[in-house]
Design an enzyme around this catalytic site. Structure first.
Site, mmCIF file in Angstrom:
data_model
loop_
_atom_site.group_PDB
_atom_site.id
_atom_site.type_symbol
_atom_site.label_atom_id
_atom_site.label_comp_id
_atom_site.label_asym_id
_atom_site.label_seq_id
_atom_site.Cartn_x
_atom_site.Cartn_y
_atom_site.Cartn_z
ATOM 1 N N SER A 123 11.064 -5.517 -3.378
ATOM 2 C CA SER A 123 9.887 -5.483 -3.873
ATOM 3 C C SER A 123 10.138 -6.122 -5.330
ATOM 4 C CB SER A 123 9.190 -4.398 -3.865
ATOM 5 O OG SER A 123 7.795 -4.480 -4.452
ATOM 6 N N TYR A 130 1.960 -12.796 -7.681
ATOM 7 C CA TYR A 130 2.961 -12.270 -7.298
ATOM 8 C C TYR A 130 2.987 -10.921 -7.302
ATOM 9 C CZ TYR A 130 7.960 -11.357 -7.358
ATOM 10 O OH TYR A 130 9.346 -10.847 -7.013
ATOM 11 N N LYS A 183 3.342 -8.263 -4.129
ATOM 12 C CA LYS A 183 4.135 -6.973 -3.927
ATOM 13 C C LYS A 183 3.593 -5.873 -3.788
ATOM 14 C CE LYS A 183 7.944 -9.533 -3.877
ATOM 15 N NZ LYS A 183 8.893 -9.717 -2.870
#
Length: 249
Positions: free
Chosen positions: A124, A138, A142
């Site tokens: 992660s 992004y 995650k």
């Protein structure tokens, strides 16, 4: 000795971790969209695997044979304010970073359940718990991955399978040096998105690789593991912050 399948092993953290695990004597199956990028890796197998392609995933898992640990590392990134983020690029990031990780997991889970043993190790990010301007796409992939992984940990615990999320801070792998960026005309967010990440706060791919290899070898693992001093500090601060206002303002 464990058998470990690594996604995204062509460069950066994936490549460094493949080398570290092979050096420790493990059977490493390194995968990438273009297996030619893996030719110089001294590992057991080098396979083509595109996490966004179901047929590619199924073929690679079949060729890999029995796998004890999945190290799910493949990911892409771009930088943009939310308003400036192209929706097709958002879909590309989710397809790779989130859905791709789950696709490979689904392909490996049946054999792990049959053996009643396995480990799912997801790379992660500190961005999986925190946010900064320009990093929404992004970070969102995650955060979503963390939600899947936390649920998965509950679902597979009775089958002897454990799940862990490694959360490194910024990494000096080169991915952040010339990042794909989208901006609006006369960008109203320019000041928010100005500046870069100071090199002194970054960790090296080899630093992260050592942490990941240790997580492969531990008898048991926690659900979440910050990797590096910055990640530990920032995530601790996030945990202390009130949730009724944005952490960054």
């Amino acid at each position: 000795m464990a058998s470990i399948l690594i996604t995204g092993a062509s460069k950066g953290v994936g490549r460094a971790t493949a080398r570290e695990l092979a050096k420790r004597g493990h059977r490493v199956v390194a995968t990438a969209r273009d297996p030619r990028t893996l030719e110089d890796l001294d590992v057991d197998q080098r396979l083509r695997l595109d996490v966004s392609d179901q047929a590619s995933v199924e073929a690679a898992v079949e060729q890999a044979g029995e796998i004890d640990t999945l190290l799910s590392n493949a990911a892409v990134i771009f930088r943009a304010a939310v308003e400036a983020s192209p929706t097709d690029e958002l879909e590309r990031l989710y397809a790779q970073n989130t859905v791709g990780a789950i696709r490979v997991t689904q392909a490996l889970l049946p054999q792990m359940r049959r053996r009643r043993q396995g480990r799912l190790l997801f790379v992660s990010s500190v961005g999986g718990r925190t946010v900064i301007p320009g990093n929404a796409a992004y970070a969102a992939t995650k955060w979503a991955l963390e939600g899947f992984a936390e649920t998965l940990a509950v679902e597979v615990a009775d089958f002897g399978i454990d799940v862990t999320l490694a959360q490194p801070g910024p990494i000096s792998s080169g991915a952040l040096d010339d990042m794909l960026t989208y901006r609006l005309p006369d960008d109203p967010y320019a000041e928010l998105l100005s500046g870069g990440i100071p090199p002194e706060v970054m960790v090296t791919p080899e630093y992260v690789a050592t942490a990941l290899a240790d997580l492969v070898e531990l008898p048991s693992v926690p659900l979440r593991v910050p990797v590096g001093p910055l990640a530990e500090e920032v995530i601790a601060a996030r945990d202390r912050a009130p949730y009724d206002r944005p952490f960054v303002r």
